[in-house]
Design an enzyme around this catalytic site. Structure first.
Site, PDB file in Angstrom:
ATOM      1  N   GLY A   1      83.310  -3.921   4.708  1.00 53.89           N
ATOM      2  CA  GLY A   1      84.255  -4.290   3.617  1.00 53.89           C
ATOM      3  C   GLY A   1      82.362  -3.342   1.834  1.00 53.89           C
ATOM      4  N   SER A   2      81.088  -3.247   2.148  1.00 52.66           N
ATOM      5  CA  SER A   2      80.248  -2.827   1.041  1.00 52.66           C
ATOM      6  C   SER A   2      80.842  -2.214   0.588  1.00 52.66           C
ATOM      7  CB  SER A   2      79.512  -3.462   1.950  1.00 52.66           C
ATOM      8  OG  SER A   2      78.796  -2.283   2.017  1.00 52.66           O
ATOM      9  N   ASN A   3      80.961  -1.190   0.874  1.00 55.10           N
ATOM     10  CA  ASN A   3      81.482   0.106   0.170  1.00 55.10           C
ATOM     11  C   ASN A   3      82.832  -0.031  -0.904  1.00 55.10           C
ATOM     12  OD1 ASN A   3      79.228   2.001   0.180  1.00 55.10           O
ATOM     13  ND2 ASN A   3      79.762   1.777   2.476  1.00 55.10           N
TER      14      ASN A   3
ATOM     15  N   ARG B   1      98.213   8.554  18.584  1.00 55.21           N
ATOM     16  CA  ARG B   1      97.650   8.506  16.561  1.00 55.21           C
ATOM     17  C   ARG B   1      98.482   8.519  15.868  1.00 55.21           C
ATOM     18  NH1 ARG B   1      92.289   8.403  16.687  1.00 55.21           N
ATOM     19  NH2 ARG B   1      91.231   8.892  18.492  1.00 55.21           N
TER      20      ARG B   1
ATOM     21  N   MET C   1      86.617   3.161  11.021  1.00 49.79           N
ATOM     22  CA  MET C   1      86.092   3.815  11.801  1.00 49.79           C
ATOM     23  C   MET C   1      87.481   4.462  12.922  1.00 49.79           C
ATOM     24  SD  MET C   1      83.146   3.732  11.174  1.00 49.79           S
ATOM     25  CE  MET C   1      82.383   4.101  12.299  1.00 49.79           C
ATOM     26  N   ARG C   2      88.023   5.570  12.545  1.00 52.04           N
ATOM     27  CA  ARG C   2      89.732   5.526  13.497  1.00 52.04           C
ATOM     28  C   ARG C   2      89.262   7.277  13.025  1.00 52.04           C
ATOM     29  NH1 ARG C   2      90.821   3.582  17.476  1.00 52.04           N
ATOM     30  NH2 ARG C   2      92.682   4.431  17.711  1.00 52.04           N
TER      31      ARG C   2
ATOM     32  N   ASN D   1      85.377  10.733   2.634  1.00 48.20           N
ATOM     33  CA  ASN D   1      84.636   9.977   3.101  1.00 48.20           C
ATOM     34  C   ASN D   1      82.938   9.310   2.713  1.00 48.20           C
ATOM     35  OD1 ASN D   1      84.784   8.800   5.464  1.00 48.20           O
ATOM     36  ND2 ASN D   1      83.597  10.328   6.032  1.00 48.20           N
TER      37      ASN D   1
ATOM     38  N   HIS E   1      79.475   8.624   4.784  1.00 45.22           N
ATOM     39  CA  HIS E   1      78.547   8.996   6.110  1.00 45.22           C
ATOM     40  C   HIS E   1      77.382   8.382   5.882  1.00 45.22           C
ATOM     41  CE1 HIS E   1      78.343   9.903  10.432  1.00 45.22           C
ATOM     42  NE2 HIS E   1      76.787  10.954   9.505  1.00 45.22           N
TER      43      HIS E   1
ATOM     44  N   ALA F   1      87.657  16.718   6.136  1.00 44.14           N
ATOM     45  CA  ALA F   1      88.128  17.928   6.908  1.00 44.14           C
ATOM     46  C   ALA F   1      88.543  17.609   8.421  1.00 44.14           C
ATOM     47  CB  ALA F   1      87.378  19.151   6.440  1.00 44.14           C
TER      48      ALA F   1
HETATM   49  C1  GAR Z   1      78.666   2.775   6.031  1.00 44.57           C
HETATM   50  O1  GAR Z   1      77.493   1.926   6.313  1.00 44.57           O
HETATM   51  C2  GAR Z   1      79.622   3.562   5.970  1.00 44.57           C
HETATM   52  O2  GAR Z   1      78.222   4.034   5.842  1.00 44.57           O
HETATM   53  C3  GAR Z   1      79.865   3.365   7.181  1.00 44.57           C
HETATM   54  O3  GAR Z   1      80.151   2.466   8.451  1.00 44.57           O
HETATM   55  C4  GAR Z   1      79.782   1.756   6.715  1.00 44.57           C
HETATM   56  C5  GAR Z   1      80.357   0.573   6.826  1.00 44.57           C
HETATM   57  O4  GAR Z   1      80.416  -0.631   5.911  1.00 44.57           O
HETATM   58  N1  GAR Z   1      80.596   4.609   7.764  1.00 44.57           N
HETATM   59  C6  GAR Z   1      80.515   6.103   9.353  1.00 44.57           C
HETATM   60  O5  GAR Z   1      79.578   5.617  10.084  1.00 44.57           O
HETATM   61  C7  GAR Z   1      81.777   6.465   9.336  1.00 44.57           C
HETATM   62  N2  GAR Z   1      81.360   7.367  10.657  1.00 44.57           N
HETATM   63  P1  GAR Z   1      81.051  -1.055   5.166  1.00 44.57           P
HETATM   64  O6  GAR Z   1      82.341  -1.684   5.840  1.00 44.57           O
HETATM   65  O7  GAR Z   1      80.509  -2.380   4.378  1.00 44.57           O
HETATM   66  O8  GAR Z   1      81.180  -0.431   3.980  1.00 44.57           O
END
Ligand code: GAR
Length: 223
Positions: free
Chosen positions: A14-16, A67, A92-93, A109, A111, A143
């Protein structure tokens, strides 16, 4: 000013999420983080959200038959918290087209690649293997197809000779933390609009171009 009631969906550290919560601490930020929700009850990000004073919930995908059942529970929790907007942050789902349709234009999202290059997993490793000189991150509307949808913001970073997937990931992640709050701000304040596959209306960057290698940098002798 009424702020957009936003849920952040996570699966991991969860850093984002941290970056979004920090930005939304400012009362003038147009979105309010009303909930952090994880499909993994043990996601480290949940404890951090709690410590930051944000409501948390877990909907464990593993206990559902499929799902649709999982998403029905998810939707119920989102409705309980009167959520108007979703930010996926390391969630990641994959969602069914039905769920994506419910949140069409109301779900972002992030990426770790410059889409449409490197959809899917192991983006940094694949970028290094391909020898690209510029890599980065993308915030986009969700999408039904994986890692597709109108792009709100991107950040590019140079790939360095001695990069490993880890060092490259760290350089990209630092930019993710910059562009995700910025993208949410643009969308939540109605500063941008979706036009087909494009997101228009954001203030343009200056026309400086990121060129790698940068021959204006101090020369380094090749060993
Ligand atoms: C981030 O780098 C994000 O871009 C990526 O997972 C990481 C989560 O880090 N997302 C994906 O790969 C989605 N396809 P975080 O939990 O520290 O935010």
């Amino acid at each position: 000013m009424s702020r957009l009631r936003t849920a952040i969906l996570i699966s991991g550290r969860g850093s984002n999420m941290d970056a979004l919560i920090a930005a939304a601490k400012d009362r003038n930020f147009p979105a309010d983080i009303a909930l952090v929700l994880s499909n993994r009850p043990d996601a480290p990000g949940l404890a951090k959200a709690k410590a930051a004073g944000v409501a948390t919930a877990a909907v464990d995908h593993k206990i559902y038959a499929g799902r649709e059942e999982f998403e029905r529970s998810l939707q119920l929790v989102l409705e309980t918290y009167r959520i108007e907007f979703i930010c996926l942050a390391g969630f990641m789902r994959m969602f069914t087209p039905g769920f994506v349709g419910l949140w069409r234009g109301r779900m972002l999202n992030i990426h770790p690649a410059l889409l449409p290059s490197y959809r899917g997993l192991d983006t940094h490793q694949r970028a290094l293997a391909d020898g690209v000189k510029i890599h980065g991150a993308t915030v986009h509307f969700v999408a039904p197809e994986m890692d597709e949808g109108p792009i709100v913001a991107q950040a590019a970073v140079p790939v360095l000779d001695d990069d490993t997937p880890q060092t490259l990931a760290a350089r990209v992640l630092a930019q993710e933390h910059v562009i995700y709050p910025m993208a949410l701000q643009l969308v939540a304040s109605d500063a941008v609009r979706i036009d087909g596959n494009r997101v228009l209306g954001a203030p343009a960057s200056d026309d400086a171009t990121l060129v790698v290698p940068d021959l204006t940098a101090a020369p380094r002798r090749i060993a």
